[in-house]
Design a protein around this motif. Sequence first.
Motif, PDB file in Angstrom:
ATOM      1  N   GLY A  41      48.328 -15.472  14.261  1.00  0.00           N
ATOM      2  CA  GLY A  41      47.108 -15.444  13.469  1.00  0.00           C
ATOM      3  C   GLY A  41      46.488 -16.815  13.379  1.00  0.00           C
ATOM      4  O   GLY A  41      47.126 -17.826  13.631  1.00  0.00           O
ATOM      5  N   LYS A  42      45.244 -16.792  13.018  1.00  0.00           N
ATOM      6  CA  LYS A  42      44.519 -18.045  12.860  1.00  0.00           C
ATOM      7  C   LYS A  42      43.705 -17.964  11.589  1.00  0.00           C
ATOM      8  O   LYS A  42      43.137 -16.939  11.259  1.00  0.00           O
ATOM      9  N   VAL A  43      43.667 -19.057  10.895  1.00  0.00           N
ATOM     10  CA  VAL A  43      42.888 -19.147   9.673  1.00  0.00           C
ATOM     11  C   VAL A  43      42.161 -20.494   9.721  1.00  0.00           C
ATOM     12  O   VAL A  43      42.717 -21.488  10.178  1.00  0.00           O
ATOM     13  N   THR A  44      40.921 -20.501   9.287  1.00  0.00           N
ATOM     14  CA  THR A  44      40.192 -21.776   9.248  1.00  0.00           C
ATOM     15  C   THR A  44      40.678 -22.584   8.055  1.00  0.00           C
ATOM     16  O   THR A  44      41.235 -22.041   7.096  1.00  0.00           O
ATOM     17  N   ARG A  45      40.436 -23.865   8.106  1.00  0.00           N
ATOM     18  CA  ARG A  45      40.829 -24.729   6.984  1.00  0.00           C
ATOM     19  C   ARG A  45      40.134 -24.287   5.702  1.00  0.00           C
ATOM     20  O   ARG A  45      40.743 -24.262   4.634  1.00  0.00           O
ATOM     21  N   LEU A  48      41.729 -21.143   4.358  1.00  0.00           N
ATOM     22  CA  LEU A  48      43.040 -21.473   3.833  1.00  0.00           C
ATOM     23  C   LEU A  48      42.942 -22.135   2.463  1.00  0.00           C
ATOM     24  O   LEU A  48      43.664 -21.781   1.537  1.00  0.00           O
ATOM     25  N   VAL A  49      42.043 -23.086   2.324  1.00  0.00           N
ATOM     26  CA  VAL A  49      41.870 -23.768   1.041  1.00  0.00           C
ATOM     27  C   VAL A  49      41.461 -22.781  -0.044  1.00  0.00           C
ATOM     28  O   VAL A  49      42.012 -22.794  -1.151  1.00  0.00           O
ATOM     29  N   GLU A  50      40.513 -21.905   0.255  1.00  0.00           N
ATOM     30  CA  GLU A  50      40.069 -20.915  -0.730  1.00  0.00           C
ATOM     31  C   GLU A  50      41.205 -19.970  -1.114  1.00  0.00           C
ATOM     32  O   GLU A  50      41.415 -19.686  -2.297  1.00  0.00           O
ATOM     33  N   LEU A  51      41.941 -19.488  -0.134  1.00  0.00           N
ATOM     34  CA  LEU A  51      43.056 -18.581  -0.372  1.00  0.00           C
ATOM     35  C   LEU A  51      44.136 -19.257  -1.223  1.00  0.00           C
ATOM     36  O   LEU A  51      44.601 -18.700  -2.225  1.00  0.00           O
ATOM     37  N   PHE A  79      53.458 -23.210   9.257  1.00  0.00           N
ATOM     38  CA  PHE A  79      52.888 -22.917   7.943  1.00  0.00           C
ATOM     39  C   PHE A  79      52.024 -24.073   7.474  1.00  0.00           C
ATOM     40  O   PHE A  79      52.118 -25.182   7.981  1.00  0.00           O
ATOM     41  N   TRP A  80      51.185 -23.776   6.503  1.00  0.00           N
ATOM     42  CA  TRP A  80      50.339 -24.778   5.872  1.00  0.00           C
ATOM     43  C   TRP A  80      50.927 -25.119   4.512  1.00  0.00           C
ATOM     44  O   TRP A  80      51.248 -24.226   3.723  1.00  0.00           O
ATOM     45  N   LEU A  81      51.054 -26.405   4.216  1.00  0.00           N
ATOM     46  CA  LEU A  81      51.467 -26.870   2.903  1.00  0.00           C
ATOM     47  C   LEU A  81      50.231 -27.445   2.225  1.00  0.00           C
ATOM     48  O   LEU A  81      49.626 -28.397   2.723  1.00  0.00           O
ATOM     49  N   VAL A  82      49.846 -26.831   1.119  1.00  0.00           N
ATOM     50  CA  VAL A  82      48.659 -27.271   0.381  1.00  0.00           C
ATOM     51  C   VAL A  82      49.129 -27.935  -0.905  1.00  0.00           C
ATOM     52  O   VAL A  82      49.927 -27.367  -1.648  1.00  0.00           O
ATOM     53  N   THR A  83      48.647 -29.145  -1.147  1.00  0.00           N
ATOM     54  CA  THR A  83      49.020 -29.902  -2.335  1.00  0.00           C
ATOM     55  C   THR A  83      47.844 -29.936  -3.295  1.00  0.00           C
ATOM     56  O   THR A  83      46.706 -30.181  -2.896  1.00  0.00           O
ATOM     57  N   PHE A  84      48.158 -29.700  -4.568  1.00  0.00           N
ATOM     58  CA  PHE A  84      47.151 -29.702  -5.633  1.00  0.00           C
ATOM     59  C   PHE A  84      47.537 -30.722  -6.688  1.00  0.00           C
ATOM     60  O   PHE A  84      48.712 -31.017  -6.884  1.00  0.00           O
ATOM     61  N   TYR A  94      52.066 -27.004  -5.482  1.00  0.00           N
ATOM     62  CA  TYR A  94      52.035 -26.686  -4.064  1.00  0.00           C
ATOM     63  C   TYR A  94      51.794 -25.203  -3.807  1.00  0.00           C
ATOM     64  O   TYR A  94      52.123 -24.356  -4.637  1.00  0.00           O
ATOM     65  N   ALA A  95      51.265 -24.937  -2.624  1.00  0.00           N
ATOM     66  CA  ALA A  95      51.170 -23.579  -2.097  1.00  0.00           C
ATOM     67  C   ALA A  95      51.585 -23.653  -0.631  1.00  0.00           C
ATOM     68  O   ALA A  95      51.347 -24.654   0.045  1.00  0.00           O
ATOM     69  N   VAL A  96      52.211 -22.590  -0.167  1.00  0.00           N
ATOM     70  CA  VAL A  96      52.595 -22.474   1.239  1.00  0.00           C
ATOM     71  C   VAL A  96      51.936 -21.217   1.787  1.00  0.00           C
ATOM     72  O   VAL A  96      52.065 -20.139   1.212  1.00  0.00           O
ATOM     73  N   ALA A  97      51.202 -21.385   2.878  1.00  0.00           N
ATOM     74  CA  ALA A  97      50.509 -20.254   3.499  1.00  0.00           C
ATOM     75  C   ALA A  97      50.838 -20.203   4.982  1.00  0.00           C
ATOM     76  O   ALA A  97      50.935 -21.233   5.654  1.00  0.00           O
ATOM     77  N   LEU A  98      51.009 -18.990   5.474  1.00  0.00           N
ATOM     78  CA  LEU A  98      51.268 -18.789   6.897  1.00  0.00           C
ATOM     79  C   LEU A  98      49.944 -18.631   7.636  1.00  0.00           C
ATOM     80  O   LEU A  98      48.923 -18.288   7.019  1.00  0.00           O
ATOM     81  N   PRO A  99      49.928 -18.866   8.945  1.00  0.00           N
ATOM     82  CA  PRO A  99      48.679 -18.772   9.711  1.00  0.00           C
ATOM     83  C   PRO A  99      48.015 -17.393   9.687  1.00  0.00           C
ATOM     84  O   PRO A  99      46.833 -17.281   9.987  1.00  0.00           O
TER      85      PRO A  99
END
Length: 108
Positions: A41-45, A48-51, A79-84, A94-99
């Motif tokens: 899968g592919k997700v745009t940045r 991903l940020v919104e999700l 995976f994507w690691l998002v830091t808040f 943190y949030a972790v999201a898969l592609p």
Amino acid sequence: MRCTLICLLLAIYSTKADILFCDSHAGHTYRFESDRKSVEGKVTRQELVELALHWAMNFYRDRSLEVVDLEFEIAPLSFWLVTFKKAGANETFYAVALPDRTIVEPRD
């Protein structure tokens, strides 16, 4: 008997989850784990940020979170690691999201 034991061990081993990221916060240790071995899968940045932001605001029960970093990791799984950061504070979340747009729910 031997075959049953081997099958049982294979089943246990194959369902073992990999820890993607771990964070200690407010007396809790959150483990973001996945038992998936690959993700398509592919997700745009932006998507991903919104999700991730929507999920984090609900999970952490805080509407003042701001995205401060976004990293793409490839091991043990992509995976994507998002830091808040909490607005006006020095707390990190943190949030972790898969592609494929799946959010990995942390375990305490």
